[in-house]
Design an enzyme around this catalytic site. Structure first.
Site, mmCIF file in Angstrom:
data_model
loop_
_atom_site.group_PDB
_atom_site.id
_atom_site.type_symbol
_atom_site.label_atom_id
_atom_site.label_comp_id
_atom_site.label_asym_id
_atom_site.label_seq_id
_atom_site.Cartn_x
_atom_site.Cartn_y
_atom_site.Cartn_z
ATOM 1 N N CYS A 2 -0.624 -12.607 28.938
ATOM 2 C CA CYS A 2 -0.986 -11.981 27.680
ATOM 3 C C CYS A 2 0.191 -11.183 27.142
ATOM 4 C CB CYS A 2 -2.181 -11.044 27.878
ATOM 5 S SG CYS A 2 -3.605 -11.841 28.661
ATOM 6 N N ARG A 49 -4.649 -11.954 24.079
ATOM 7 C CA ARG A 49 -5.181 -12.646 25.246
ATOM 8 C C ARG A 49 -4.883 -14.139 25.225
ATOM 9 N NH1 ARG A 49 -11.547 -13.371 27.191
ATOM 10 N NH2 ARG A 49 -11.056 -14.073 29.324
ATOM 11 N N LEU A 50 -4.282 -14.621 26.344
ATOM 12 C CA LEU A 50 -4.225 -16.039 26.656
ATOM 13 C C LEU A 50 -5.198 -16.243 27.804
ATOM 14 C CD1 LEU A 50 -2.897 -18.839 26.276
ATOM 15 C CD2 LEU A 50 -1.201 -18.168 27.979
ATOM 16 N N SER A 51 -6.328 -16.835 27.531
ATOM 17 C CA SER A 51 -7.422 -16.906 28.504
ATOM 18 C C SER A 51 -7.066 -17.859 29.646
ATOM 19 C CB SER A 51 -8.709 -17.368 27.815
ATOM 20 O OG SER A 51 -9.065 -16.485 26.782
ATOM 21 N N ILE A 52 -7.093 -17.328 30.879
ATOM 22 C CA ILE A 52 -6.783 -18.118 32.075
ATOM 23 C C ILE A 52 -7.932 -18.040 33.079
ATOM 24 C CG2 ILE A 52 -5.175 -18.414 33.996
ATOM 25 C CD1 ILE A 52 -3.888 -19.009 31.309
ATOM 26 N N ASN A 75 -1.088 -7.600 31.396
ATOM 27 C CA ASN A 75 -0.420 -8.883 31.182
ATOM 28 C C ASN A 75 -0.003 -9.429 32.535
ATOM 29 O OD1 ASN A 75 1.261 -11.030 30.378
ATOM 30 N ND2 ASN A 75 3.029 -9.684 30.131
ATOM 31 N N ASP A 100 -9.179 -10.614 37.307
ATOM 32 C CA ASP A 100 -8.319 -9.757 38.115
ATOM 33 C C ASP A 100 -8.101 -8.405 37.442
ATOM 34 O OD1 ASP A 100 -6.893 -10.976 36.098
ATOM 35 O OD2 ASP A 100 -5.230 -11.654 37.344
ATOM 36 N N GLY A 361 9.695 -23.646 40.214
ATOM 37 C CA GLY A 361 10.436 -23.379 41.445
ATOM 38 C C GLY A 361 11.379 -22.199 41.366
#
Length: 628
Positions: A2, A49-52, A75, A100, A361
């Protein structure tokens, strides 16, 4: 993933909800799914918000504790939140969501600032404690998530990106001249500085307390190389494999589509292999290639994709970089010049078409000594040890000057080597890896800038971290230095901005802090072993990656910038750099910039790195300073 921002109202009125709206709208790309604000008499907080996780309204922010005394904007991701939630539930805590974020609130309510010791993740958050009347702002251990703050005359504001702070009224945009020098030396501005006076970066592994009296900064963790493990190599292989498997599996928890970046290099290939083992369905992989075969790793990525039967997607960066460059660079609100920002943007754009979360990576080269520069540094130190110090200090500078008279690449390399050998190992590491030589800087910079900078030199970042490192040998000290400088200021900034530009979350299993602590405790011989880089990490990945790929020469996420300036980028660069009299020409003499451009065009010199830094600086200046 976020974006967050906010301000205090202890000593300054910021304009209420319209100001918060301006701040979160400035970072819309970081979270296009939803927004939220909180405002009281003391603070203002906002969130994109980027909904995860938990896509319901229960996951919206700002989020409140159940007694309403705590408010948080967050975030990032906490990878061990399920374990923490289980422990808190056993203590009688109840939860309204599956996020979380709520776990952080509950943990802080129980343990206060000590909650940071238990969080394993990538994060930056601001937590307002109404009872204590204090704002608690923290950043993850390795600096995966950004946090900037502005402080002047009692006024305080913060944001995931500088542009959120600049959205407020009357934020000065005065450029720090020493930060400009830093930028040309490193291709980024090292923390805690930013390019602007009075705007700073909260360093990784730090938190700050903001209240009516002001603010204070505190470090809560550091990476130690002091205690070397004496377990056998076989035991270390087993331990590292277990750590990487757990870290990978934790980062695969998502309520939205998930995939991986795949370059065909050791680190990304190993991560994809572990994802494939842990997944019940084909992993979605994304790769970027170049028309120029010297920089193209797509064939290697394709081989790994075939081995693990992934759902593979490719995109080739053709000679049309100029068409997109202005848009791409606009997401950096201070100068940033790592050329791999271009392929990182394109692979993020490609990935976002099929996933919302991608594993990568990142971290393997810094934690396990994977860069070619460590081989170069090793050879330089072997040579340095063959000559008495007095000989190196008195004779080599003169020989370096003579070598500079030799035309072509050979003379340039001899001059650089002799200069490096004449000084200490720490300073030699800086010189070898600096993106602009002292000689080049002095030849370009105006007399006025020289006078203002006086004796300032960017090498102090390298030297300070080198001498702060508690490792037993030179390799451990330069690894610590790179982790604290290049990785946090360069690699992770690039990945964050380019992924967030496409509203994509990127997670890096090798950057789990447990993996970092394990790597720091390894003997240096298990990282760099008789010329073999990433020795132990390659041992772990041997069962997963074909030998021909595992031991091929590292290419890195390189770009053909020397060619770009003679072909695709030539007209664009001429329009940006040579039709102005400000920006870069507040720093450098215009006639001298014209000279190195001409030398590059006629092929007598390769000035691509310096020219790229100049172009990036001018593009940043045009957008963030000139337009105001």
């Amino acid at each position: 993933m976020c974006g967050i921002a906010g301000f205090s109202l202890f000593n300054h009125s910021e304009g209420g909800l319209p100001a918060l709206d301006a701040m979160h709208n400035a970072i819309y790309h970081r979270g296009p799914d939803a927004s939220g604000t909180y405002l009281d008499d003391s603070v203002g907080l906002c969130h994109r918000r980027l909904s995860i996780l938990d896509l319901s309204e229960a996951g919206s922010q700002p989020m409140f504790s159940q007694d309403n005394n705590l408010v948080i904007v967050f975030n990032g991701e906490i990878y061990n939140f399920l374990e923490l939630r289980e422990s808190l539930t056993a203590q009688g805590v109840t939860f309204k969501s599956h996020t979380d974020t709520e776990v952080i609130l509950a943990l802080y309510a129980r343990e206060g600032i000590k909650c940071l010791d238990k969080l394993n993740g990538m994060f930056a958050f601001a937590l307002w404690d109404k009872v204590k009347k204090q704002l608690f702002i923290a950043r993850d251990r390795l600096g995966k998530k950004p946090l900037y703050y502005y402080s002047q005359n009692g006024r305080f504001a913060f944001g995931s990106e500088i542009k959120a702070i600049l959205a407020l009224n009357d934020i000065p945009r005065k450029i720090r001249l020493d930060a400009v020098y830093d930028f040309f030396a490193y291709q980024y501005v090292p923390d805690p500085k930013s390019i602007f006076e009075h705007i700073h970066k909260l360093p990784p592994a730090h938190y700050m307390i903001v209240n009516e009296a002001g603010f204070s900064l505190h470090e809560y963790w550091d990476l130690s190389f002091k205690h070397t493990s004496h377990e056998s190599e076989t035991t270390h292989i087993q331990q590292l494999k277990a750590l990487l498997e757990k870290a990978t599996q934790q980062r695969m928890i998502s309520d939205v589509p998930l995939g991986a970046f795949l370059s065909g290099g050791v680190d990304s290939s190993g991560v994809v292999a572990m994802m494939a083992e842990a997944s019940n369905s084909p992993v979605k992989t994304c790769t970027i290639g170049f028309d120029d075969e010297k920089f193209n790793e797509a064939d290697f990525a394709r081989e790994i994709a075939k081995k693990y039967n992934t759902e593979h997607h490719e995109f080739t960066v053709s000679q049309n970089v100029a068409d997109r460059l202005e848009h791409i660079v606009s997401f950096f609100d201070e100068p940033f010049a790592d050329p791999s920002l271009v392929p990182t943007f394109f692979v993020s754009e490609l990935a976002r078409k099929v996933v919302t979360v991608a594993l990568a990576g990142d971290g393997g080269d810094e934690m396990f000594a994977g860069y070619e520069k460590y081989s170069i540094d090793h050879v330089e130190n072997q040579l340095r040890n063959k000559f008495p110090r007095i000989v190196r200090q008195r004779l080599f500078p003169r020989l370096s000057q003579m070598a500079g008279l030799i035309p072509g690449v050979l003379g340039k390399k001899a001059k650089s080597l002799l200069t490096t050998l004449s000084t200490t190992p720490a300073m030699g590491f800086y010189i070898t890896n600096s993106m602009i030589t002292d000689e080049m800087w002095s030849s370009l910079v105006t007399n006025e800038v020289k006078q203002q900078l006086q004796d300032y030199h960017p090498s102090h970042y390298t030297l300070d971290n080198y001498h702060k490192a508690d490792g037993p040998d030179h390799l451990s000290k330069i690894l610590y230095t790179d982790i604290k400088t290049y990785m946090t200021g360069g690699v992770l900034v690039k990945v964050d901005r380019m992924s967030m530009a496409n509203s994509l979350e990127v997670r890096a299993p090798i950057l789990d802090y447990h993996v970092a602590e394990f790597a720091a405790a390894l003997p240096s011989s298990q990282k760099f072993n008789k010329g073999t880089k990433k020795y132990l990490l390659k041992k772990v990945f041997e069962p997963y990656i074909p030998d021909a790929l595992l031991h091929r020469k590292k290419m890195g996420f390189s770009t053909p910038i020397d060619t770009w300036f003679r072909e695709d980028l030539k007209p664009y660069t001429e329009s940006v750099l040579f039709n102005v009299d400000d920006g870069i020409y507040h720093i450098f003499d215009q006639a001298k910039v014209n000279r190195i451009w001409a030398e590059h065009q006629d092929g007598t010199h390769q000035h691509g790195i310096v020219l790229w830094s100049m172009l990036m600086y001018q593009m940043w200046y045009n957008r963030y300073v000139k337009v105001v």
